[in-house]
Design an enzyme around this catalytic site. Structure first.
Site, PDB file in Angstrom:
ATOM      1  N   CYS A 243      64.367   8.943   5.276  1.00 56.77           N
ATOM      2  CA  CYS A 243      63.514   7.987   5.989  1.00 56.77           C
ATOM      3  C   CYS A 243      64.333   7.207   7.027  1.00 56.77           C
ATOM      4  O   CYS A 243      64.730   7.757   8.038  1.00 56.77           O
ATOM      5  CB  CYS A 243      62.796   7.074   5.000  1.00 56.77           C
ATOM      6  SG  CYS A 243      61.363   6.249   5.735  1.00 56.77           S
ATOM      7  N   HIS A 370      60.192  11.111   1.573  1.00 53.35           N
ATOM      8  CA  HIS A 370      60.976  10.667   0.411  1.00 53.35           C
ATOM      9  C   HIS A 370      60.962  11.765  -0.662  1.00 53.35           C
ATOM     10  O   HIS A 370      60.129  11.735  -1.574  1.00 53.35           O
ATOM     11  CB  HIS A 370      60.389   9.374  -0.160  1.00 53.35           C
ATOM     12  CG  HIS A 370      60.603   8.189   0.712  1.00 53.35           C
ATOM     13  ND1 HIS A 370      61.675   7.335   0.566  1.00 53.35           N
ATOM     14  CD2 HIS A 370      59.896   7.718   1.771  1.00 53.35           C
ATOM     15  CE1 HIS A 370      61.615   6.371   1.488  1.00 53.35           C
ATOM     16  NE2 HIS A 370      60.539   6.587   2.224  1.00 53.35           N
ATOM     17  N   GLU A 372      62.776  12.222  -3.176  1.00 52.75           N
ATOM     18  CA  GLU A 372      63.108  11.788  -4.546  1.00 52.75           C
ATOM     19  C   GLU A 372      61.875  11.582  -5.404  1.00 52.75           C
ATOM     20  O   GLU A 372      61.939  11.662  -6.631  1.00 52.75           O
ATOM     21  CB  GLU A 372      63.936  10.500  -4.524  1.00 52.75           C
ATOM     22  CG  GLU A 372      63.260   9.280  -3.951  1.00 52.75           C
ATOM     23  CD  GLU A 372      63.465   9.114  -2.455  1.00 52.75           C
ATOM     24  OE1 GLU A 372      63.232   8.001  -1.939  1.00 52.75           O
ATOM     25  OE2 GLU A 372      63.846  10.099  -1.788  1.00 52.75           O
TER      26      GLU A 372
END
Length: 433
Positions: A243, A370, A372
């Site tokens: 990001c 993102h 994750e």
């Protein structure tokens, strides 16, 4: 009390077969006597019953496994079967907890108690999970990642990021060491005010095997992040920008390769003559509330040879979760690609830059989304997995083998596919028609 009363009413509303109450209680064990005390559990269950809720399962948190006599005592005085008293004692890693619960028949109890129509069969994923938890206890090799961020004093700020790194490190049989670096400590101002802190931060960064710059907001510490990105680019250290990390990687490249000294994001410098990161046009400038590009979005890969595409399994597109208000300026795209910074992933309309990769670098990747958020213990996120592979020196051989791990690192074939999603899809439910 409002919550307890709400649950009391809720259990009658949804009927018994749709409501299961699990009571978690501490069983203290004073070091002076070593005796496991059941009174706190008895008292809390008695109080709960007085409020109209009866526990179906009592989860006993304790430092050592519950003694049989203690379990029977809790069963008798709390009015539950001994099989409904579950011991959750301290284990070597959090990954062992599901195995601990499974060994005490928790899944079978749920199937009976909630009348879940799930076929019982040998679950391949549990075999794989056991291998993973065994592996987490006997890791010998280490890999270190420098996490350069603004909120490093509280590691919970990056909980998802840390877990994604852990999942990837486990998959390659390495123990993860995260080096938290406050990005502001890498800046020249810190050298003047607190030189010890400055040199300590740079020492940590230089000693890491890879560099991760996660997302964030606000101008504080951004110059320090840019210094870390430049160091990773010039020293050929594995780098992942997520990001804001990706956006700052573009700013750094514009400043130090394209020669645009004032290149910046309009978030930090609205008057920049080279606005390489801009606010998305559909959003109202200066309006902060509810204006982010959120949720799952599709990213189309534009290059067949990109490392990140191979890590994703050579697919044409991926769906990942987004959370941003600014984007790379698409009008300046060609300047970067001429100098080797490739935009290998774009949105479905080809207007948003989603993934960057640097040519002639082992692993220099930035993603606007993102990744994750979709990482799982047996199914690590590909961008993080690539970072860990590169940091451990295993990425070239991994790509050479067609994105396959060596037998030592792979979870056994006996446990089938590595994806929990496929396990869930395989569950057999009776027809509702």
């Amino acid at each position: 009390m409002p919550f307890i009363e709400a649950f009391r009413q809720f259990q009658f509303k949804v009927k018994r077969e749709n409501f299961c109450n699990i009571h978690v209680s501490l069983v203290p064990q004073p070091s002076t006597t070593g005796e496991q005390k059941t009174k706190p559990t008895q008292n809390s269950v008695r109080e709960l019953r007085g409020l109209g809720l009866s526990p179906d399962l009592i989860m006993c948190r304790c430092s050592t496994p519950l003694e049989t006599a203690v379990k029977e005592k809790i069963s008798m005085f709390c009015h539950v079967e001994p099989t409904q008293v579950i011991c959750v004692h301290d284990v070597s890693s959090i990954y062992r907890v599901p195995l601990l619960l499974e060994s005490q028949g928790v899944v079978g109890y749920f199937c009976t108690r909630l009348d879940l129509p799930v076929e019982t069969r040998a679950r391949k994923m549990l075999t794989k999970w056991k291998e993973m938890s065994d592996r987490s206890d006997r890791l010998l090799e280490h890999v270190s990642i420098a996490l350069v961020g603004k909120y490093t004093k509280l590691s919970d700020s990056y909980a998802s990021v840390i877990k994604a790194l852990e999942h990837s490190a486990l998959a390659i049989n390495h123990k993860l060491e995260v080096k938290y670096i406050d990005s502001a400590d890498l800046e020249a101002a810190t050298l003047q005010e607190e030189p010890v802190k400055y040199h300590d931060a740079w020492h940590k960064l230089c000693g890491a095997d890879g560099v991760l710059v996660p997302g964030g907001f606000g101008v504080r510490g951004t110059e320090g992040k840019i210094h870390a990105i430049r160091w990773a680019r010039e020293k050929k250290k594995p780098f992942l920008g997520v990001c804001l990390g990706m956006q700052l990687a573009v700013c750094e490249f514009a400043r130090n390769v394209l020669g645009w000294a004032d290149a910046n994001s309009t978030e930090f410098e609205p008057e920049s003559k080279h606005p390489v990161v801009i606010e998305m046009p559909e959003h109202n400038p200066e309006q902060m509330g509810g204006t982010m590009r959120l949720g799952k979005r599709r990213t189309i890969f534009k290059s067949n040879n990109s490392v990140i595409r191979k890590l994703y399994g050579d697919v044409e597109f991926v769906d990942e979760r987004h959370r941003h208000r600014f984007e790379v300026n698409p009008d300046l795209k060609h300047h970067f690609e001429e100098k080797g910074l490739q935009f290998v992933g774009e949105d479905v309309d080809g207007e948003r830059m989603e993934v960057i990769e640097l040519e002639d670098h082992g692993y220099f990747v930035g993603v606007q989304y993102h990744p994750e958020f979709t990482s799982r213990p047996i199914k690590p996120s590909p961008p993080y997995f690539g970072l860990l592979l590169a940091a451990a020196g295993k990425l070239p051989s991994y790509l050479l083998k067609g994105c396959r791990l060596s037998p030592r690192d792979t979870y056994s074939d006996r446990s089938g596919g590595s994806s929990p999603d496929s396990e869930i899809a395989d569950l057999k439910y009776p027809s509702l028609s």
